[in-house]
Scaffold this active site. Sequence first.
Site, PDB file in Angstrom:
ATOM      1  N   GLU A 766      82.446 -33.689 -10.368  1.00 57.44           N
ATOM      2  CA  GLU A 766      83.011 -32.722 -11.324  1.00 57.44           C
ATOM      3  C   GLU A 766      83.956 -33.512 -12.191  1.00 57.44           C
ATOM      4  O   GLU A 766      84.909 -34.113 -11.677  1.00 57.44           O
ATOM      5  CB  GLU A 766      83.849 -31.704 -10.564  1.00 57.44           C
ATOM      6  N   CYS A 800      91.018 -29.539 -15.794  1.00 57.05           N
ATOM      7  CA  CYS A 800      89.827 -29.990 -16.518  1.00 57.05           C
ATOM      8  C   CYS A 800      89.259 -28.864 -17.356  1.00 57.05           C
ATOM      9  O   CYS A 800      88.588 -29.088 -18.356  1.00 57.05           O
ATOM     10  CB  CYS A 800      88.788 -30.588 -15.579  1.00 57.05           C
TER      11      CYS A 800
END
Length: 1013
Positions: A766, A800
Amino acid sequence: MRGMTFISPSLMTETQDLAALSAPLGMTERHAALEIGRSLVKGARARASERPYLDAFLQEFGLSNQEGIALMCLAEALLRIPDNDTADRLIAEKLTSGNWDSHSGRSDSLFVNASTWGLMLTGRLVELPDELRRNANGWLRQLTQRASEPLVRQALRRAMKIIGSEFVVGRSIEEALHRSATDPSLALCSFDMLGEGARTDLDARRYYDAYVAAIEQIGRHTDGSPHERSSISIKLSALDPRYSAVHRERVRERLVPRALELARLAAARGIGLTVDAEEQDRLEISLEIFAAMAGDATTRSWPGLGLAVQAYGRRAMAVIDHIAELSQAHGRALAVRLVKGAYWDSEIKRAQERGLAEYPLYTRKCSTDVSYLACARALFAVSDRIYPQFATHNAHTIAAVLGLARARREAIGSTVDFEFQRLHGMGTLLYDEARRQLAELPRVRVYAPVGPHADLLAYLVRRLLENGANTSFVNRFMDESVPVEQVVSDPISEIEILATVEHDRIPLPTHLYGTARLNSRGIDFGLRSNIEEIQQCLRKTLDLPSPVSRYVTPDGVEAAFRSANLAFSDWRHRAVDVRAEILERAANLLDQSRDTFLALLVQEAGKTAGDAIAEIRETIDFCRYYATAARQLQGRVSVLDGATGERNELSHVPRGVWCCISPWNFPLAIFTGQIVAALVTGNTAVAKPAETTPEVALAMTDLLYRAGVPRDALHVLPMVGKEFGDIALKQPALAGVVFTGSTRTAQWLNRALAARDGAILPLIAETGGINAMIVDSTALPEQVVDDVSSSAFGSAGQRCSALRLLCLQADNADRILEMLEGAMETLVVGDPQDLTTDVGPVITTSAAADLEQHIQRMCQRGRLLKRAAISSNMGLVPKDRFVAPALIEIDSVSALDREAFGPILHVLRYRTDDLPQLLDGLRANGYGLTLGIQTRLDGTRRALFEGTLAGNVYVNRNMIGAVVGVQPFGGTGLSGTGPKAGGPHYLNRFTTERVLTINTTATGGNTALLTLE
Ligand SMILES: Cc1cc2nc3c(=O)[nH]c(=O)nc-3n(C[C@H](O)[C@H](O)[C@H](O)COP(=O)(O)OP(=O)(O)OC[C@H]3O[C@@H](n4cnc5c(N)ncnc54)[C@H](O)[C@@H]3O)c2cc1C
């Protein structure tokens, strides 16, 4: 603050809270209320032709049909859209989406039947062409296909203004007062200045000035005692952009003086002033402000100060007791406006999202009705010092309140002064009928919103919801198809026959996920007791060792893999239930240790309290969600369909030792999520936490051991990432890597895995993203600003998922930017140990220096629009770890070529025609993590979803804080490999699939087939 403090009672169960209310009405009063209420409805129905035409319109186009919702959407957005193109598209989309034919002939109202569209097109009630009567759909389609046709746009804008003006008395206070003076039904008003929730100091100042001007004008144009003349209603949220319990000090310094000034002015002019009731999490702080107003000696002799109390709130009775005590303590008369409450649906949603233990409101309408009557009774009991004002449009409520007044009169042997109130545009016919039938009906005041159409929308939508909801009295009382007995019923009897007082289709926030798992517990930041508890926990400074002192030496890596490999065969053979129970135990332990982890996250990672609590909740959710998911995946084999005489079984078996590498920005949630996913599926794990946050990781590791994870099944090695990776990825026992962090490191891991001989191992990565939010001109600027601010600057931009690039349609960009810049001025950037802080430090001084460089570089390419200020209170954090949130305008997507992991927002204006190029640009950067969309156009939403790569797309909300199991999280392209964390497919990747095929006929024939009957 001065005055008495309201101590919020803790909520018991809803059943207990309701039972604690003393019986509001005796049997005789209950019968009388039914009889009178029904007679009012029958009387009103007999005069249906006199009803305002909007009533008929709203009854036909309610919320239960697509057309009503389309009209509500138009009403909500059309008037604020500045550009014609977008307005036309919204009109075309909404009008062609409904089945308008179905309304033809359904209403007995001339207006709804034939002239609905006439009104919209001409602003007058006119008969329309036969064609429309016969085929409304075809006619509309024809009309809207010529989307540039200005007639349609103008007509609909006008129509929305007509709908709006039904609920608004004037665009300015002068106009409203003029109408009040000339229209007897509006002689007694409580004027409300439209617009709510200041986002900036400038907004707050503007609202304050508008209130001042209105009080002056009302004072000048009316006379009599405060109860006999028109008054003003104020919203505290309009007086300060940071009006919340958390910002108590600021509220004391800025909002209270403003509220006091307004009260003094109203007192000097001799008019009433009522403080409106808003959200439940502002109840306590609103009462502190009200107490300060009530304690103001300079206005003591003025009886006009009042407060609205919401009966749907389970603390309503406690609030009334408190106000009665205030009045006693300060020796002054006060007023209470009793309402049922306007925000029921949004309060329920908010409580669910926050994982509150109880709803602060009743969940059934009849409970609210009973609470209303119990509060009414309590108000009459103190009517010698509290002036009761009953705001309702419900015939039964009116009748029951009159019964209570009668009883009070008889008890005290003298008259009782009180009034009813209704909203402008609602309840006219009902109160006319009440006046006709009931000699004892007291004065009726009209709540009269004032303001330009642009400020009307939020209010209008609340009214449309109220009129359209089928639980609402106004929605049903003129509907002949609903028997009068149903419209007017006794709420006490309704409750008596219920199996449970709690609504059976509204689970408690904790049980939101049914039997699958518990929801994590959140905090109600509206309660001072909670705030104080958290503040205390934040203030305790921890003596944290330097992260480096926690590092292990590189030779520990090999030993850890060996040990984890040895532990694998035992751990994998434990029943999945046993492993899942360990996760559930860990979740419960973490919940119990919340304060410890809160302090750690704040002091080691620089998180704000709000972010830290959200992260703890996410971690708990991960544990519970993966426990349930593992039981589903591995609890039993799946038997697959196939030819008879053969049995095919699919099972998911663990792979071996997983290497888990997590980042510092979620040092608890991502660290734990990776590990427990690996463990619960029967793998063992060697984990490396982020270099900067070992303490959080070690504390969680200890907790996992205490929950029952064997020590040799989980090894946690704080150390430098590169050193760890170099050794870990070469270990023969390695079975897979799960990683969250930069794209560059993910690529390095990918290459290192590819370089290995032997089995090809899975990598779950990720990574980051250059996340955009696209806002068109149908979006609501206030909502955009709230969502942008939390998405870009929350967590100091160190998520993020955070927003990096805001794309604004040029037509409303200036308005949004102005508001956003104002909102940035109110951000508190500083000490994370202070609960009021919105933006804490970034993770290290070198990260801060990089971000400053990025800002400089981008300012050369674009233009700096705004930087927020950093507070002087930075606590124990070094000054050079703070980056003041920045807003930078750029002129092309390509100008932003890297992810800057901090509170830096880039803005780009686009023209609608250029949207395809904008999407090309967004796709070209190769990232696909999150995308925000703010639009009321379904077509635009669909096109943006299709035209971009983002793995998580959020519409008309912020774009951070994905909830485990609800919004599985993870990107595509450069942003990650999937499967999504917290999603239904995540655990599969930690396992390998095996299929067992058994020829069952080999052992003596196909018995299953032969025994078929
Ligand atoms: C003069 C005036 C001033 C007002 N000021 C305020 C204010 O300051 N703050 C504010 O919040 N509202 C305010 N309102 C709005 C008011 O809350 C609504 O108009 C009122 O709730 C409608 O109640 P009713 O008796 O007219 O209708 P009813 O149809 O009898 O009641 C509808 C109400 O019941 C409640 N309800 C609906 N479903 C449920 C359920 N499942 N469980 C529990 N309760 C439910 C909701 O409160 C809903 O609004 C004001 C209204 C008036 C007339």
